[in-house]
Design a protein around this motif. Structure first.
Motif, PDB file in Angstrom:
ATOM      1  N   ASP A   1      30.184   4.398   3.874  1.00 14.65           N
ATOM      2  CA  ASP A   1      30.984   3.696   4.882  1.00 14.65           C
ATOM      3  C   ASP A   1      31.864   2.595   4.286  1.00 14.65           C
ATOM      4  N   LEU A   2      31.767   2.402   2.977  1.00 18.04           N
ATOM      5  CA  LEU A   2      32.472   1.291   2.353  1.00 18.04           C
ATOM      6  C   LEU A   2      33.970   1.331   2.611  1.00 18.04           C
ATOM      7  N   TYR A   3      34.565   2.520   2.529  1.00 17.56           N
ATOM      8  CA  TYR A   3      36.013   2.648   2.704  1.00 17.56           C
ATOM      9  C   TYR A   3      36.371   3.407   3.985  1.00 17.56           C
ATOM     10  N   ASN A   4      35.420   3.446   4.920  1.00 18.96           N
ATOM     11  CA  ASN A   4      35.654   4.097   6.206  1.00 18.96           C
ATOM     12  C   ASN A   4      36.391   3.123   7.131  1.00 18.96           C
ATOM     13  N   ASP A   5      37.529   3.540   7.641  1.00 20.38           N
ATOM     14  CA  ASP A   5      38.336   2.663   8.491  1.00 20.38           C
ATOM     15  C   ASP A   5      37.574   2.180   9.720  1.00 20.38           C
ATOM     16  N   ASN A   6      36.704   3.036  10.251  1.00 21.96           N
ATOM     17  CA  ASN A   6      36.043   2.729  11.514  1.00 21.96           C
ATOM     18  C   ASN A   6      34.662   2.103  11.347  1.00 21.96           C
ATOM     19  N   ALA A   7      34.145   2.091  10.109  1.00 20.10           N
ATOM     20  CA  ALA A   7      32.766   1.638   9.911  1.00 20.10           C
ATOM     21  C   ALA A   7      32.667   0.139   9.674  1.00 20.10           C
ATOM     22  N   LEU A   8      33.600  -0.415   8.929  1.00 22.89           N
ATOM     23  CA  LEU A   8      33.536  -1.827   8.564  1.00 22.89           C
ATOM     24  C   LEU A   8      34.828  -2.537   8.954  1.00 22.89           C
ATOM     25  N   SER A   9      34.731  -3.832   9.168  1.00 19.82           N
ATOM     26  CA  SER A   9      35.913  -4.626   9.479  1.00 19.82           C
ATOM     27  C   SER A   9      36.590  -5.080   8.186  1.00 19.82           C
ATOM     28  N   GLY A  10      37.809  -5.525   8.303  1.00 16.75           N
ATOM     29  CA  GLY A  10      38.527  -5.977   7.115  1.00 16.75           C
ATOM     30  C   GLY A  10      39.348  -4.872   6.494  1.00 16.75           C
ATOM     31  N   TYR A  11      40.284  -5.257   5.658  1.00 12.79           N
ATOM     32  CA  TYR A  11      41.181  -4.301   5.022  1.00 12.79           C
ATOM     33  C   TYR A  11      40.456  -3.531   3.917  1.00 12.79           C
ATOM     34  N   ILE A  12      40.713  -2.233   3.841  1.00 10.76           N
ATOM     35  CA  ILE A  12      40.028  -1.402   2.846  1.00 10.76           C
ATOM     36  C   ILE A  12      40.484  -1.741   1.431  1.00 10.76           C
ATOM     37  N   THR A  13      41.641  -2.353   1.287  1.00  8.47           N
ATOM     38  CA  THR A  13      42.155  -2.693  -0.041  1.00  8.47           C
ATOM     39  C   THR A  13      41.382  -3.839  -0.682  1.00  8.47           C
ATOM     40  N   TYR A  14      40.513  -4.507   0.096  1.00 12.64           N
ATOM     41  CA  TYR A  14      39.738  -5.617  -0.445  1.00 12.64           C
ATOM     42  C   TYR A  14      38.233  -5.357  -0.415  1.00 12.64           C
ATOM     43  N   ARG A  15      37.839  -4.145  -0.138  1.00 13.78           N
ATOM     44  CA  ARG A  15      36.414  -3.844  -0.026  1.00 13.78           C
ATOM     45  C   ARG A  15      35.819  -3.461  -1.379  1.00 13.78           C
ATOM     46  N   SER A  16      34.628  -3.967  -1.634  1.00 21.11           N
ATOM     47  CA  SER A  16      33.898  -3.629  -2.855  1.00 21.11           C
ATOM     48  C   SER A  16      32.415  -3.821  -2.599  1.00 21.11           C
ATOM     49  N   SER A  17      31.588  -3.341  -3.503  1.00 18.51           N
ATOM     50  CA  SER A  17      30.150  -3.476  -3.375  1.00 18.51           C
ATOM     51  C   SER A  17      29.538  -3.560  -4.769  1.00 18.51           C
ATOM     52  N   PHE A  18      28.256  -3.813  -4.811  1.00 15.60           N
ATOM     53  CA  PHE A  18      27.557  -3.847  -6.096  1.00 15.60           C
ATOM     54  C   PHE A  18      27.701  -2.509  -6.808  1.00 15.60           C
ATOM     55  N   LEU A  19      27.528  -1.415  -6.052  1.00 17.35           N
ATOM     56  CA  LEU A  19      27.623  -0.077  -6.649  1.00 17.35           C
ATOM     57  C   LEU A  19      29.023   0.200  -7.166  1.00 17.35           C
ATOM     58  N   SER A  20      30.035  -0.106  -6.362  1.00 16.44           N
ATOM     59  CA  SER A  20      31.405   0.202  -6.777  1.00 16.44           C
ATOM     60  C   SER A  20      31.820  -0.613  -7.999  1.00 16.44           C
ATOM     61  N   THR A  21      31.470  -1.891  -8.019  1.00 12.77           N
ATOM     62  CA  THR A  21      31.843  -2.754  -9.141  1.00 12.77           C
ATOM     63  C   THR A  21      31.127  -2.359 -10.426  1.00 12.77           C
ATOM     64  N   SER A  22      29.831  -2.089 -10.341  1.00  9.92           N
ATOM     65  CA  SER A  22      29.069  -1.712 -11.534  1.00  9.92           C
ATOM     66  C   SER A  22      29.494  -0.341 -12.053  1.00  9.92           C
ATOM     67  N   ALA A  23      29.846   0.576 -11.149  1.00  6.93           N
ATOM     68  CA  ALA A  23      30.314   1.906 -11.570  1.00  6.93           C
ATOM     69  C   ALA A  23      31.638   1.792 -12.326  1.00  6.93           C
ATOM     70  N   LEU A  24      32.536   0.939 -11.827  1.00 12.38           N
ATOM     71  CA  LEU A  24      33.815   0.735 -12.509  1.00 12.38           C
ATOM     72  C   LEU A  24      33.602   0.112 -13.886  1.00 12.38           C
ATOM     73  N   GLY A  25      32.683  -0.841 -13.968  1.00 11.53           N
ATOM     74  CA  GLY A  25      32.397  -1.470 -15.253  1.00 11.53           C
ATOM     75  C   GLY A  25      31.856  -0.471 -16.267  1.00 11.53           C
ATOM     76  N   THR A  26      30.964   0.393 -15.822  1.00 14.49           N
ATOM     77  CA  THR A  26      30.420   1.425 -16.706  1.00 14.49           C
ATOM     78  C   THR A  26      31.515   2.363 -17.188  1.00 14.49           C
ATOM     79  N   SER A  27      32.430   2.697 -16.292  1.00 22.91           N
ATOM     80  CA  SER A  27      33.545   3.580 -16.655  1.00 22.91           C
ATOM     81  C   SER A  27      34.472   2.908 -17.661  1.00 22.91           C
TER      82      SER A  27
END
Length: 275
Positions: free
Chosen positions: A98-124
């Motif tokens: 639901d992190l980038y789901n338009d209807n699931a969370l409030s706020g702009y999707i261009t500013y959404r991140s999470s522990f999983l997304s950030t750590s995955a990018l770092g590993t990459s």
């Protein structure tokens, strides 16, 4: 619906946030992003050593290869493991969570991140750094200038998304293109094993063609369509972030089209020999 004044305040707020991102991140907790980069580099080293050990034990042809071919053998194992890892994470974050789901969370999707997304990018990033070092060190044996450009563009855009939290959705969309890597590497292994005329080699070529079409061309078109639908949110990003969102996919798409032409030409040649 927000009133004109409320919308104006929201836009100013997000613009201010974007401008402060690069100034503020140094004061934030950097344990997750930077430790994940080290994990990625360490994982590459571990996979390299394990591949070297297991290949020498299980594959007789490995020991007869030249030194540079053995290095490439191990290097391709690293890229395969990274591709499986980052493709799985990217598919989950983009299409399942639901992190980038338009209807699931409030706020702009261009500013959404999470522990999983950030750590995955770092590993990459850790992988791209390790692989780029190997490519440059053994240049041009492991890849030419196009590989250097590809890795520099990928690493810079991933690093920006990881550090600032901006545009992570589009970064993961592009990273799904790594799904083609295992097939490309398998083709190289089949060639080295002398199985260029085998049925497996033919099937592999067809799979690469289809995977490339979906993951590196159609998916990029979908990404641009998604950017179009969320253009107002993208335009609130920092100028450098907007440059990466618009520029990097365009350059990579152009490179993908060039490589796709070569894949199509090679597949036609393979099919012609079997008629």
């Amino acid at each position: 619906m927000l009133g004109a004044e409320g919308a104006s305040r929201a836009i100013e707020s997000y613009q201010s946030q974007a401008e402060q991102l690069m100034k503020d991140y140094l004061l934030a907790d950097t344990f997750v992003p930077y430790s994940s980069i080290l994990v990625g580099i360490f994982a590459c080293k571990l996979v390299y050593e394990l591949t070297q050990l297991l290949s020498a034990f299980y594959f007789k042809s490995y020991s007869s290869l030249s030194i540079i071919k053995r290095i490439e053998w191990n290097n391709r194992a690293i890229s395969t493991v990274h591709a499986v890892f980052i493709t799985g994470i990217s598919l989950y974050l983009v299409f399942k969570s639901d992190l980038y789901n338009d209807n699931a969370l409030s706020g702009y999707i261009t500013y959404r991140s999470s522990f999983l997304s950030t750590s995955a990018l770092g590993t990459s990033i850790g992988y791209f750094i390790a692989d780029l070092v190997m490519i440059v060190w053994f240049y041009p044996s492991l890849g030419g200038l196009e590989y250097v450009i590809h890795h520099l563009l990928s690493a810079s855009s991933i690093a920006y998304a990881m550090i600032t939290g901006e545009g992570q959705l589009y970064t993961f969309m592009i990273l799904i293109s790594e799904a083609t890597t295992p097939g490309v590497n398998l083709r190289w292994y089949l060639d080295i094993a002398g199985l260029k005329r085998s049925r497996a080699y033919l099937v592999n070529g067809v799979v690469i063609f289809l995977a490339w079409l979906v993951a590196r061309i159609l998916l990029f078109i979908y990404a641009f369509y998604h950017i179009y639908l969320h253009f107002d949110q993208v335009m609130l990003m920092h100028d450098f972030g907007k440059l990466l969102v618009f520029g990097v996919p365009l350059v990579l798409l152009a490179m993908n089209l060039v490589w796709f032409g070569k894949i199509l030409k090679g597949l036609r040649k393979t099919l012609a020999k079997r008629q």
